[in-house]
Design an enzyme around this catalytic site. Sequence first.
Site, PDB file in Angstrom:
ATOM      1  N   ASP A 167     -12.497  -2.795  -0.570  1.00  0.00           N
ATOM      2  CA  ASP A 167     -12.172  -4.127  -1.107  1.00  0.00           C
ATOM      3  C   ASP A 167     -13.288  -4.580  -2.044  1.00  0.00           C
ATOM      4  O   ASP A 167     -13.027  -5.141  -3.116  1.00  0.00           O
ATOM      5  CB  ASP A 167     -12.060  -5.162   0.025  1.00  0.00           C
ATOM      6  CG  ASP A 167     -10.788  -5.014   0.835  1.00  0.00           C
ATOM      7  OD1 ASP A 167      -9.778  -4.519   0.282  1.00  0.00           O
ATOM      8  OD2 ASP A 167     -10.796  -5.389   2.024  1.00  0.00           O
ATOM      9  N   LYS A 220      -9.811  -5.459  10.451  1.00  0.00           N
ATOM     10  CA  LYS A 220     -10.889  -4.814   9.678  1.00  0.00           C
ATOM     11  C   LYS A 220     -12.215  -4.773  10.441  1.00  0.00           C
ATOM     12  O   LYS A 220     -12.969  -3.802  10.333  1.00  0.00           O
ATOM     13  CB  LYS A 220     -11.087  -5.532   8.337  1.00  0.00           C
ATOM     14  CG  LYS A 220      -9.933  -5.311   7.368  1.00  0.00           C
ATOM     15  CD  LYS A 220     -10.196  -5.977   6.022  1.00  0.00           C
ATOM     16  CE  LYS A 220      -8.942  -5.925   5.164  1.00  0.00           C
ATOM     17  NZ  LYS A 220      -9.121  -6.522   3.846  1.00  0.00           N
ATOM     18  N   GLY A 263     -13.572 -12.738   5.907  1.00  0.00           N
ATOM     19  CA  GLY A 263     -13.847 -11.319   5.683  1.00  0.00           C
ATOM     20  C   GLY A 263     -13.880 -10.933   4.212  1.00  0.00           C
ATOM     21  O   GLY A 263     -14.740 -10.159   3.774  1.00  0.00           O
ATOM     22  N   ASN A 323     -11.848  -1.233   5.576  1.00  0.00           N
ATOM     23  CA  ASN A 323     -10.436  -1.243   5.172  1.00  0.00           C
ATOM     24  C   ASN A 323      -9.914   0.165   4.898  1.00  0.00           C
ATOM     25  O   ASN A 323      -8.727   0.336   4.621  1.00  0.00           O
ATOM     26  CB  ASN A 323     -10.215  -2.135   3.937  1.00  0.00           C
ATOM     27  CG  ASN A 323     -10.587  -1.438   2.649  1.00  0.00           C
ATOM     28  OD1 ASN A 323     -11.592  -0.740   2.590  1.00  0.00           O
ATOM     29  ND2 ASN A 323      -9.784  -1.599   1.621  1.00  0.00           N
ATOM     30  N   ALA A 370     -15.358 -18.309   3.480  1.00  0.00           N
ATOM     31  CA  ALA A 370     -16.426 -17.567   4.155  1.00  0.00           C
ATOM     32  C   ALA A 370     -15.870 -16.568   5.159  1.00  0.00           C
ATOM     33  O   ALA A 370     -16.534 -16.221   6.143  1.00  0.00           O
ATOM     34  CB  ALA A 370     -17.370 -18.557   4.843  1.00  0.00           C
ATOM     35  N   SER A 429       0.805  -1.228   0.000  1.00  0.00           N
ATOM     36  CA  SER A 429       0.000   0.000   0.000  1.00  0.00           C
ATOM     37  C   SER A 429       0.840   1.281   0.000  1.00  0.00           C
ATOM     38  O   SER A 429       0.516   2.213  -0.741  1.00  0.00           O
ATOM     39  CB  SER A 429      -0.968  -0.008   1.186  1.00  0.00           C
ATOM     40  OG  SER A 429      -1.940  -1.002   0.975  1.00  0.00           O
TER      41      SER A 429
END
Length: 263
Positions: free
Chosen positions: A99, A63, A122, A84, A120, A16
């Site tokens: 996201d 998150k 986040g 996020n 299943a 990032s």
Amino acid sequence: MRLFAIFGNPVAHSLSPLLHNAVFTRLGWPDRYIRERLDDGVAIRKCFETFGLSGANITVPFKEEAAQLCDRVEGVAAVVGAVNTIVREGDRLIGYNTDAPGFWASLEGFAPKTALILGAGGTARALAAILKEQGSAVTVLNRSAERLEFFRHLGLAVATWEAFAPSKYELVVNTTSAGLTDQELPAPKAPLRSVLGEATRAYEVIYGRETPFMALAREIDLPVQDGKAMLVWQAVLAQRLFTDPPISNDEMAKLMFNAMELL
Ligand code: NDP
């Protein structure tokens, strides 16, 4: 100068800073983006004060906690309970989830009518919410039953490996961490091969390596994409929220892809 950060644990591998600083450099802005490893998500609010942050991204495992500590949570972030991206407005922290729309943008116009999500956690929640919002009929397949409850409440079809009856899905997405550091498939091979055989596209959210899921898709000549474009597009949409720069999203995405190429 405005300061932005990514919080996570671990966070040393995060790209990032590279992606966001590429935009600041191109614009000749003095703003900077740093990464910060936290032991506890509760520290996020304090970090905003200490560093005088204008915004932040949040990654694993904070998150959900980030969604709890924001003063307001917008859109799909409220549906999935995961944030996020945080933008500071005065003393208030506003939470977003980029996201989900980042994943959607990475499909570049491919709008599947049917989708099978493997996993299943986040990421699966974010992808399920945006696919449902965009009109896809979504099925979620997971190794164990517990985490499927959220998706059932969202009105989606769910199955564990034992109860799965393969059908035809245009898109098959791996959101599990199988293949991240091991050589595992995200579901048993026979039903997985069967759904991939009927699909139009496979999608792996992991990036930077060829996973067994990607290899299986290639084996049967199914187009497959990895998570690089999702990473870039969630960053583009976060940057739009952070600073609303005077360049298009496409131009930002190009800058970020180029920055990754140079690695
Ligand atoms: P979570 O820990 O929330 O969920 C993990 C899921 O994977 C669970 O459903 C779990 O099943 C399943 N799982 C784990 N190991 C296996 C295995 N060996 N076989 C089958 N299923 C397995 O993870 P996240 O949703 O936060 O992240 C998932 C992946 O997404 C990671 O690889 C991460 O790097 C990637 N990611 C990529 C992004 C991008 O921008 N490209 C953005 C965010 C994440 P169970 O419930 O049975 O334990």
